[in-house]
Design a protein around this motif. Sequence first.
Motif, PDB file in Angstrom:
ATOM      1  N   PRO A 263       0.810  -1.234   0.000  1.00  0.00           N
ATOM      2  CA  PRO A 263       0.000   0.000   0.000  1.00  0.00           C
ATOM      3  C   PRO A 263       0.838   1.276   0.000  1.00  0.00           C
ATOM      4  O   PRO A 263       0.356   2.322  -0.457  1.00  0.00           O
ATOM      5  CB  PRO A 263      -0.814  -0.107   1.304  1.00  0.00           C
ATOM      6  N   ASP A 264       2.070   1.210   0.470  1.00  0.00           N
ATOM      7  CA  ASP A 264       2.916   2.390   0.533  1.00  0.00           C
ATOM      8  C   ASP A 264       3.613   2.607  -0.812  1.00  0.00           C
ATOM      9  O   ASP A 264       4.296   1.719  -1.332  1.00  0.00           O
ATOM     10  CB  ASP A 264       3.957   2.232   1.646  1.00  0.00           C
ATOM     11  N   ALA A 265       3.461   3.801  -1.381  1.00  0.00           N
ATOM     12  CA  ALA A 265       4.005   4.086  -2.714  1.00  0.00           C
ATOM     13  C   ALA A 265       5.527   4.027  -2.731  1.00  0.00           C
ATOM     14  O   ALA A 265       6.126   3.555  -3.714  1.00  0.00           O
ATOM     15  CB  ALA A 265       3.528   5.452  -3.186  1.00  0.00           C
ATOM     16  N   THR A 266       6.166   4.490  -1.672  1.00  0.00           N
ATOM     17  CA  THR A 266       7.634   4.461  -1.642  1.00  0.00           C
ATOM     18  C   THR A 266       8.151   3.031  -1.608  1.00  0.00           C
ATOM     19  O   THR A 266       9.147   2.700  -2.260  1.00  0.00           O
ATOM     20  CB  THR A 266       8.155   5.239  -0.414  1.00  0.00           C
ATOM     21  N   VAL A 267       7.474   2.173  -0.868  1.00  0.00           N
ATOM     22  CA  VAL A 267       7.848   0.752  -0.829  1.00  0.00           C
ATOM     23  C   VAL A 267       7.689   0.150  -2.217  1.00  0.00           C
ATOM     24  O   VAL A 267       8.546  -0.620  -2.686  1.00  0.00           O
ATOM     25  CB  VAL A 267       7.000  -0.016   0.203  1.00  0.00           C
ATOM     26  N   ARG A 268       6.608   0.478  -2.918  1.00  0.00           N
ATOM     27  CA  ARG A 268       6.386  -0.058  -4.265  1.00  0.00           C
ATOM     28  C   ARG A 268       7.499   0.375  -5.213  1.00  0.00           C
ATOM     29  O   ARG A 268       8.040  -0.435  -5.980  1.00  0.00           O
ATOM     30  CB  ARG A 268       5.022   0.398  -4.808  1.00  0.00           C
ATOM     31  N   SER A 269       7.855   1.656  -5.169  1.00  0.00           N
ATOM     32  CA  SER A 269       8.873   2.153  -6.102  1.00  0.00           C
ATOM     33  C   SER A 269      10.248   1.562  -5.802  1.00  0.00           C
ATOM     34  O   SER A 269      10.984   1.175  -6.722  1.00  0.00           O
ATOM     35  CB  SER A 269       8.926   3.682  -6.059  1.00  0.00           C
ATOM     36  N   ARG A 270      10.598   1.442  -4.514  1.00  0.00           N
ATOM     37  CA  ARG A 270      11.912   0.876  -4.158  1.00  0.00           C
ATOM     38  C   ARG A 270      11.990  -0.608  -4.513  1.00  0.00           C
ATOM     39  O   ARG A 270      13.042  -1.104  -4.956  1.00  0.00           O
ATOM     40  CB  ARG A 270      12.160   1.059  -2.664  1.00  0.00           C
ATOM     41  N   SER A 271      10.898  -1.339  -4.304  1.00  0.00           N
ATOM     42  CA  SER A 271      10.911  -2.773  -4.615  1.00  0.00           C
ATOM     43  C   SER A 271      11.000  -2.998  -6.123  1.00  0.00           C
ATOM     44  O   SER A 271      11.657  -3.940  -6.583  1.00  0.00           O
ATOM     45  CB  SER A 271       9.663  -3.455  -4.043  1.00  0.00           C
ATOM     46  N   ILE A 272      10.359  -2.123  -6.908  1.00  0.00           N
ATOM     47  CA  ILE A 272      10.464  -2.207  -8.369  1.00  0.00           C
ATOM     48  C   ILE A 272      11.909  -2.000  -8.812  1.00  0.00           C
ATOM     49  O   ILE A 272      12.444  -2.725  -9.661  1.00  0.00           O
ATOM     50  CB  ILE A 272       9.537  -1.168  -9.032  1.00  0.00           C
ATOM     51  N   SER A 273      12.568  -1.016  -8.217  1.00  0.00           N
ATOM     52  CA  SER A 273      13.968  -0.740  -8.564  1.00  0.00           C
ATOM     53  C   SER A 273      14.869  -1.907  -8.214  1.00  0.00           C
ATOM     54  O   SER A 273      15.767  -2.271  -9.000  1.00  0.00           O
ATOM     55  CB  SER A 273      14.441   0.530  -7.844  1.00  0.00           C
ATOM     56  N   GLN A 274      14.661  -2.519  -7.052  1.00  0.00           N
ATOM     57  CA  GLN A 274      15.458  -3.682  -6.651  1.00  0.00           C
ATOM     58  C   GLN A 274      15.159  -4.876  -7.548  1.00  0.00           C
ATOM     59  O   GLN A 274      16.053  -5.642  -7.909  1.00  0.00           O
ATOM     60  CB  GLN A 274      15.172  -4.041  -5.189  1.00  0.00           C
TER      61      GLN A 274
END
Length: 331
Positions: free
Chosen positions: A241-252
């Motif tokens: 649900p957290d947008a920052t978590v989504r973006s960081r996980s996509i990058s990883q």
Amino acid sequence: MKKILLLLSLLALASLISMNWMTLPSDTASPAPVVAKHGGSDKAQLATQAAHTLGQFTRLWGNTNSASMPVEKADPFDLLWARALSPADQLEGKEDAQDQLRKLAQENPHYLKKLVALYDSETYAASRELIINLLASIPSAETLALSRRLASSLDAGQRKAALSMLGNLNINLQEERELILLSLNNQQVPAVALQALAALKAPAPAGIDGPPKPANNMLDSADTKTTAAVIRQLQSLTENPDATVRSRSISQLAQWDKNDSSLNYFSTALNDQIPEVRQAAIFAIAQSGTNAETVKQLLTSLVNNASETTIIKTSARQVLERLADNKHVAN
């Protein structure tokens, strides 16, 4: 019945006094009876004798206790721990006490175990944070065991504590990744997930790790399993649900998955409502090196979307051009 018990107690007390009377020093010997002068009353004489008797008994009791109760030497650990928790206006003394505590734990396994055990008994967050800071600089089996236990805890604060110890534990990369996975396998709090993602080191690019290992190599098998587990966990975090978590996980995920098995997650992220996530997905696609037609169509849609931001359009166009160049080179 109460009167009888009281009388027996008084008799026992009198017996104790009489048994120890002869052990008193010479200066405590009973003085000569006080004779009332000029017709002084008997009450004054009795009061004087009673006061002297009480003084003798008090000295006797104090001498007996001091002889039977040896003085115990304070544990240096306890003294240093008290100093380390002293008020903030004694900062210099606190830092010195912390350094000495760390040295004690490094040199003596007894104090290291005591420090680890102290984490469970302390209830204040500041005290627990201090323990974690001390243990993080003492690589040991006990410290690693505590980190594993905290990483698998249902408590978010304990999982964060485990992750904060990673930087100084000096454990091998395989153990570090397993510890991070443990912290991510519980119900997620954004702060914990972000800390774990920041601690997760991407695998080295091909060719840096040296020649391929045999397929039956146990370490290589463990690495393969760990990599698969990391990819699954990152894929799950792209739906956080957290947008920052989504973006960081996509990058990883782009750095871990080079087999196009995460294309669906990249595609979903390109349609995310948050621009930060869409931007991360564009960069992730560029890093993954994919040439999938589905991804190209999504990027083209971004470029042609009138409501899309200029920054994202520009990024999508650049990635499309790079994918076209890669395809041309491959052919």
